[in-house]
Design a protein around this motif. Structure first.
Motif, PDB file in Angstrom:
ATOM      1  N   MET A 203     -13.627   6.032   2.986  1.00  0.00           N
ATOM      2  CA  MET A 203     -12.822   5.410   1.935  1.00  0.00           C
ATOM      3  C   MET A 203     -13.653   4.951   0.744  1.00  0.00           C
ATOM      4  O   MET A 203     -13.142   4.875  -0.368  1.00  0.00           O
ATOM      5  CB  MET A 203     -12.024   4.238   2.499  1.00  0.00           C
ATOM      6  CG  MET A 203     -10.862   4.684   3.322  1.00  0.00           C
ATOM      7  SD  MET A 203      -9.862   3.311   3.896  1.00  0.00           S
ATOM      8  CE  MET A 203      -8.498   4.205   4.590  1.00  0.00           C
TER       9      MET A 203
ATOM     10  N   TRP B 116     -13.473  10.613  -0.777  1.00  0.00           N
ATOM     11  CA  TRP B 116     -12.218   9.934  -0.474  1.00  0.00           C
ATOM     12  C   TRP B 116     -10.983  10.745  -0.862  1.00  0.00           C
ATOM     13  O   TRP B 116     -10.045  10.871  -0.083  1.00  0.00           O
ATOM     14  CB  TRP B 116     -12.156   8.541  -1.099  1.00  0.00           C
ATOM     15  CG  TRP B 116     -10.785   7.966  -0.965  1.00  0.00           C
ATOM     16  CD1 TRP B 116      -9.934   7.597  -1.954  1.00  0.00           C
ATOM     17  CD2 TRP B 116     -10.076   7.731   0.266  1.00  0.00           C
ATOM     18  NE1 TRP B 116      -8.750   7.160  -1.427  1.00  0.00           N
ATOM     19  CE2 TRP B 116      -8.810   7.234  -0.068  1.00  0.00           C
ATOM     20  CE3 TRP B 116     -10.385   7.917   1.606  1.00  0.00           C
ATOM     21  CZ2 TRP B 116      -7.858   6.896   0.892  1.00  0.00           C
ATOM     22  CZ3 TRP B 116      -9.435   7.581   2.560  1.00  0.00           C
ATOM     23  CH2 TRP B 116      -8.189   7.068   2.192  1.00  0.00           C
ATOM     24  N   GLU B 117     -10.944  11.271  -2.063  1.00  0.00           N
ATOM     25  CA  GLU B 117      -9.745  11.993  -2.511  1.00  0.00           C
ATOM     26  C   GLU B 117      -9.439  13.170  -1.587  1.00  0.00           C
ATOM     27  O   GLU B 117      -8.292  13.380  -1.193  1.00  0.00           O
ATOM     28  CB  GLU B 117      -9.908  12.477  -3.955  1.00  0.00           C
ATOM     29  CG  GLU B 117      -9.929  11.362  -4.977  1.00  0.00           C
ATOM     30  CD  GLU B 117      -8.645  10.541  -5.000  1.00  0.00           C
ATOM     31  OE1 GLU B 117      -7.555  11.103  -4.853  1.00  0.00           O
ATOM     32  OE2 GLU B 117      -8.753   9.309  -5.182  1.00  0.00           O
TER      33      GLU B 117
ATOM     34  N   ARG C 266      -8.202  11.718   1.754  1.00  0.00           N
ATOM     35  CA  ARG C 266      -6.826  11.221   1.626  1.00  0.00           C
ATOM     36  C   ARG C 266      -5.838  12.388   1.589  1.00  0.00           C
ATOM     37  O   ARG C 266      -4.836  12.392   2.296  1.00  0.00           O
ATOM     38  CB  ARG C 266      -6.691  10.363   0.363  1.00  0.00           C
ATOM     39  CG  ARG C 266      -5.308   9.771   0.189  1.00  0.00           C
ATOM     40  CD  ARG C 266      -5.228   9.072  -1.184  1.00  0.00           C
ATOM     41  NE  ARG C 266      -3.970   8.419  -1.374  1.00  0.00           N
ATOM     42  CZ  ARG C 266      -2.833   9.048  -1.689  1.00  0.00           C
ATOM     43  NH1 ARG C 266      -2.804  10.361  -1.835  1.00  0.00           N
ATOM     44  NH2 ARG C 266      -1.713   8.354  -1.857  1.00  0.00           N
TER      45      ARG C 266
ATOM     46  N   ALA D 133       0.599   7.740   2.879  1.00  0.00           N
ATOM     47  CA  ALA D 133      -0.176   7.737   1.634  1.00  0.00           C
ATOM     48  C   ALA D 133      -0.323   6.315   1.097  1.00  0.00           C
ATOM     49  O   ALA D 133      -1.417   5.898   0.693  1.00  0.00           O
ATOM     50  CB  ALA D 133       0.487   8.641   0.595  1.00  0.00           C
ATOM     51  N   ALA D 134       0.747   5.555   1.109  1.00  0.00           N
ATOM     52  CA  ALA D 134       0.700   4.167   0.639  1.00  0.00           C
ATOM     53  C   ALA D 134      -0.178   3.312   1.552  1.00  0.00           C
ATOM     54  O   ALA D 134      -0.954   2.468   1.079  1.00  0.00           O
ATOM     55  CB  ALA D 134       2.113   3.592   0.558  1.00  0.00           C
TER      56      ALA D 134
ATOM     57  N   LEU E 185      -2.704   4.340   3.330  1.00  0.00           N
ATOM     58  CA  LEU E 185      -4.100   4.699   3.055  1.00  0.00           C
ATOM     59  C   LEU E 185      -4.612   3.961   1.829  1.00  0.00           C
ATOM     60  O   LEU E 185      -5.727   3.422   1.830  1.00  0.00           O
ATOM     61  CB  LEU E 185      -4.227   6.210   2.857  1.00  0.00           C
ATOM     62  CG  LEU E 185      -4.163   7.067   4.110  1.00  0.00           C
ATOM     63  CD1 LEU E 185      -3.989   8.536   3.746  1.00  0.00           C
ATOM     64  CD2 LEU E 185      -5.411   6.873   4.956  1.00  0.00           C
ATOM     65  N   ASP E 186      -3.808   3.931   0.779  1.00  0.00           N
ATOM     66  CA  ASP E 186      -4.209   3.219  -0.435  1.00  0.00           C
ATOM     67  C   ASP E 186      -4.393   1.730  -0.164  1.00  0.00           C
ATOM     68  O   ASP E 186      -5.362   1.116  -0.639  1.00  0.00           O
ATOM     69  CB  ASP E 186      -3.179   3.441  -1.551  1.00  0.00           C
ATOM     70  CG  ASP E 186      -3.151   4.882  -2.032  1.00  0.00           C
ATOM     71  OD1 ASP E 186      -4.168   5.600  -1.877  1.00  0.00           O
ATOM     72  OD2 ASP E 186      -2.107   5.309  -2.563  1.00  0.00           O
ATOM     73  N   ASN E 187      -3.488   1.146   0.598  1.00  0.00           N
ATOM     74  CA  ASN E 187      -3.598  -0.280   0.940  1.00  0.00           C
ATOM     75  C   ASN E 187      -4.846  -0.550   1.773  1.00  0.00           C
ATOM     76  O   ASN E 187      -5.540  -1.548   1.556  1.00  0.00           O
ATOM     77  CB  ASN E 187      -2.355  -0.757   1.696  1.00  0.00           C
ATOM     78  CG  ASN E 187      -1.127  -0.802   0.811  1.00  0.00           C
ATOM     79  OD1 ASN E 187      -1.219  -0.879  -0.410  1.00  0.00           O
ATOM     80  ND2 ASN E 187       0.039  -0.730   1.426  1.00  0.00           N
TER      81      ASN E 187
ATOM     82  N   ARG F 200      -7.600   1.160   1.760  1.00  0.00           N
ATOM     83  CA  ARG F 200      -8.780   1.286   0.887  1.00  0.00           C
ATOM     84  C   ARG F 200      -8.957   0.024   0.046  1.00  0.00           C
ATOM     85  O   ARG F 200     -10.072  -0.455  -0.144  1.00  0.00           O
ATOM     86  CB  ARG F 200      -8.637   2.509  -0.002  1.00  0.00           C
ATOM     87  CG  ARG F 200      -9.896   2.772  -0.800  1.00  0.00           C
ATOM     88  CD  ARG F 200      -9.854   4.112  -1.471  1.00  0.00           C
ATOM     89  NE  ARG F 200     -11.153   4.429  -2.017  1.00  0.00           N
ATOM     90  CZ  ARG F 200     -11.350   4.879  -3.238  1.00  0.00           C
ATOM     91  NH1 ARG F 200     -10.333   5.082  -4.043  1.00  0.00           N
ATOM     92  NH2 ARG F 200     -12.563   5.153  -3.662  1.00  0.00           N
ATOM     93  N   GLU F 201      -7.866  -0.532  -0.454  1.00  0.00           N
ATOM     94  CA  GLU F 201      -7.941  -1.777  -1.223  1.00  0.00           C
ATOM     95  C   GLU F 201      -8.457  -2.919  -0.352  1.00  0.00           C
ATOM     96  O   GLU F 201      -9.285  -3.719  -0.792  1.00  0.00           O
ATOM     97  CB  GLU F 201      -6.574  -2.127  -1.798  1.00  0.00           C
ATOM     98  CG  GLU F 201      -6.130  -1.225  -2.921  1.00  0.00           C
ATOM     99  CD  GLU F 201      -4.699  -1.489  -3.363  1.00  0.00           C
ATOM    100  OE1 GLU F 201      -4.113  -2.514  -2.965  1.00  0.00           O
ATOM    101  OE2 GLU F 201      -4.162  -0.641  -4.105  1.00  0.00           O
TER     102      GLU F 201
END
Length: 132
Positions: A20, A25-26, A29, A48-49, A51-53, A55-56
């Motif tokens: 991540m 990463w891209e 993902r 997908a959401a 994964l973004d969360n 990573r944050e």
């Protein structure tokens, strides 16, 4: 559950969270979301959401990496229980993302034509031109 699938889920989750914060990463993902899209399309957007969360969360506190990996191990394990045929595809993705695995070489093609007194300068990388 098959012990090999448990090991695969664990390996995948550690790899996923570990990548991540990298340049891969891209691609990581996209590969994970595509896997869910084929296996459980109704969950792909949510994954997908998530994964973004994740990573944050990791960017905010690197100390939670193990906890985040455990969460993803559960998600991946449930996917493998529901769709065991995905194991082979997941393993291929992990093999592609493994350190030392090379991305397919990029193809660069350059074409130019000069007429009259014009000049053409082309380079595959840095180019420094000094006209005097």
């Amino acid at each position: 559950m098959n012990p090999e699938l448990v090991t695969l889920a664990q390996s995948a989750s550690v790899t996923l969270v570990g990548l991540m914060a990298t340049d891969a990463w891209e691609r990581t993902r996209d590969g994970v979301v595509a896997l869910w899209q084929r296996a459980r399309p109704e969950r792909a957007d949510a994954v997908a959401a998530e994964l973004d969360n994740t990573r944050e969360d990791l960017a905010a506190d690197a100390g939670v990496e193990g906890e985040l990996a455990a969460e993803w191990q559960g998600r991946i394990r449930r996917l493998l229980i529901d769709r065991p045929q995905v194991a082979e595809e997941l393993q291929r993705l992990l093999d592609e993302l493994a350190p030392g695995a090379t991305a397919p070489p990029a193809t660069v093609s350059q074409h130019a034509a000069a007429t009259g007194h014009s000049r053409v300068y082309q380079a595959g990388r840095d180019q420094h031109i000094v006209d005097r």
